[in-house]
Motif scaffolding. Sequence first.
Motif, short mmCIF file in Angstrom:
data_model
loop_
_atom_site.label_atom_id
_atom_site.label_comp_id
_atom_site.label_asym_id
_atom_site.label_seq_id
_atom_site.Cartn_x
_atom_site.Cartn_y
_atom_site.Cartn_z
N TRP A 230 18.80 100.88 8.11
CA TRP A 230 17.93 99.88 8.73
C TRP A 230 16.76 100.55 9.44
CZ3 TRP A 230 17.63 98.52 14.17
CH2 TRP A 230 17.00 97.29 14.43
N HIS A 231 17.05 101.61 10.20
CA HIS A 231 15.98 102.34 10.90
C HIS A 231 15.02 102.98 9.90
CE1 HIS A 231 17.24 101.89 15.04
NE2 HIS A 231 18.47 102.26 14.74
N ARG A 241 15.45 92.94 11.25
CA ARG A 241 16.07 91.74 11.79
C ARG A 241 17.51 92.08 12.19
NH1 ARG A 241 16.53 85.77 8.75
NH2 ARG A 241 16.71 84.56 10.68
N ILE A 242 18.00 91.43 13.23
CA ILE A 242 19.38 91.63 13.64
C ILE A 242 20.13 90.30 13.64
CG2 ILE A 242 18.89 93.69 14.99
CD1 ILE A 242 19.16 91.96 17.52
N GLY A 243 21.43 90.40 13.50
CA GLY A 243 22.31 89.24 13.57
C GLY A 243 23.56 89.61 14.33
N MET A 244 24.61 88.82 14.16
CA MET A 244 25.82 89.02 14.95
C MET A 244 27.06 88.64 14.15
SD MET A 244 26.66 87.39 18.70
CE MET A 244 26.78 85.72 18.07
N HIS A 426 13.22 93.24 5.73
CA HIS A 426 12.47 92.30 4.89
C HIS A 426 11.06 92.82 4.65
CE1 HIS A 426 15.80 89.54 5.79
NE2 HIS A 426 15.75 90.09 6.99
N TYR A 427 10.70 92.90 3.39
CA TYR A 427 9.37 93.38 3.02
C TYR A 427 8.64 92.23 2.34
CZ TYR A 427 5.72 96.34 1.06
OH TYR A 427 4.50 96.91 0.75
N LEU A 428 7.62 91.72 3.02
CA LEU A 428 6.85 90.60 2.49
C LEU A 428 5.48 91.08 2.03
CD1 LEU A 428 8.63 89.33 5.13
CD2 LEU A 428 7.88 87.31 3.90
N ILE A 429 5.08 90.66 0.85
CA ILE A 429 3.85 91.15 0.25
C ILE A 429 2.62 90.61 0.97
CG2 ILE A 429 2.49 91.28 -1.87
CD1 ILE A 429 5.13 92.86 -1.94
N GLU A 435 2.87 88.72 9.19
CA GLU A 435 2.59 88.71 10.63
C GLU A 435 3.31 87.56 11.33
OE1 GLU A 435 -1.60 88.63 11.11
OE2 GLU A 435 -1.92 90.64 10.25
N ALA A 436 3.31 86.39 10.70
CA ALA A 436 3.98 85.24 11.31
C ALA A 436 5.48 85.47 11.41
CB ALA A 436 3.69 83.99 10.50
N ILE A 437 6.08 86.01 10.35
CA ILE A 437 7.52 86.24 10.35
C ILE A 437 7.89 87.38 11.30
CG2 ILE A 437 9.44 87.03 8.88
CD1 ILE A 437 8.17 85.35 6.63
N GLN A 438 7.04 88.37 11.41
CA GLN A 438 7.30 89.45 12.35
C GLN A 438 7.37 88.92 13.78
OE1 GLN A 438 4.20 92.49 12.65
NE2 GLN A 438 5.77 94.04 13.04
N ASP A 439 6.47 88.02 14.12
CA ASP A 439 6.50 87.40 15.45
C ASP A 439 7.79 86.63 15.67
OD1 ASP A 439 5.11 86.48 17.97
OD2 ASP A 439 5.39 84.54 16.98
#
Length: 466
Positions: A230-231, A241-244, A426-429, A435-439
Amino acid sequence: MWCSGEVGMAAVSVSVTVRVRWCTRKPPTPTPTRFSVNALFGDWGFGNRTRNSLQQQFTFTLADSKVISVSVVSSISDVASSEWDACALDATGPDNFNPFLSHAFLSTLEHSASAVRETGWIPHHIVAKANNNSNNNVVAVVPLYLKTHSYGEFVFDHSWANAYHSYGYNYYPKLQSCVPFTPVTGPRILLRNTSFKHQVFDIIVSAMKELALTSQLSSLHVTFPSENEWHKLTEKGFLPRIGMQYHWKNRNYKKLLLFYVGSFDDFLMDMKQSKRKNIRQERKKISAQNLIMKRLRGYEIKARHWDSFYSFYRNTTDNKWGTPHLTREFFHELGAKMGDNVLLVVAEEGDELVAGALNLIGGDTLFGRLWGCQPRSYYPSLHFEACYYQAIEAAIELNLKTVEAGAQGEHKIQRGYLPVTTYSCHYLIDEEFREAIQDFLIREAAQVKLVIKLLHDSGPFKEGIL
């Protein structure tokens, strides 16, 4: 323990909205590549046609003139099981064997028609070979799928797809590196232990990104990778992204020479009095209902057990409005291929099987997989016994460090399973969507971290145990 149906994060409602912050749209800007790319597109197109397959090959030459070729195969059967498993075992280490990364498990998903083109899982596994001095050896593999939906992943991106759709763009198909229907952490880029494995890792990541870009896909996702992976992927431009999830840890509980019941009591003695009392009361209900619990492995699991378990599984998915992703054939083939790595917990009432819980045994972990019971039947506390308490007893007996009870369920906490962090990348083209998803992910991560801390602080164990 989880089923094929998907629900949200159980103990907490993490509510963050993806806001797309622009009025005009522009196509993504291609990035330069250091690879030579040969692309053959089979039945590929837009409109009413279905995108079926990507076939690309990438080559890269290392400083010592060793040539690394990266190709896409349409079935795991195209890779010898010995070569795939050698990569998987080197990637995890023998002590941390992960059964879900094995050729046996992944091929069972394909052969049983569970993860195939018709179900929206089109295999596009990555194979990297090193060609040096006339040798052509597999040095890495990646379980990879072209997905036409977001089900069976346990990392939820439906809101992202909706955002794309609202602007008239296609989110599907997308590339997904994962184990289908299996939220279990493990490496996804499975590398042989060579002197150049770090270079191979970089090559594969670049090849997968190039594959997504040149094939005009929206995105590439790597779900439930190891923390280290992940790193590394984050450093290479993936959005983290993280989850639980909820896991049980073996705090040096040991199997006794003649009985292992006492070691379960040792675990109970580490818990707060109210939690300990509740567990004992729940376990007493099993014998009071004339139920007999059995743990079966390998040859002990017969065809009738799998047929019964399939009906239990279907009852679970039907009641939870889930989709029965796994076929009857999957369970029979799983038992035949994986032998003693399969642990099936069953509950019997007289001569009749009434419930079961499927587990897989790894190098140091017991993985809870699926649960189900007889239709139109209800046995108080049986779910907790079959899924959680039997798993703990088995882990102690087998001297395993962890029980992974999977996604969902704050009810696991009071039974000794504590929240742990899980990961995805997640790698978005498209840069603006990115930018929106990163926020969104930054705000979501802050909430998840807070929830994990709060749940640990109010956990079921005595002060000083953890």
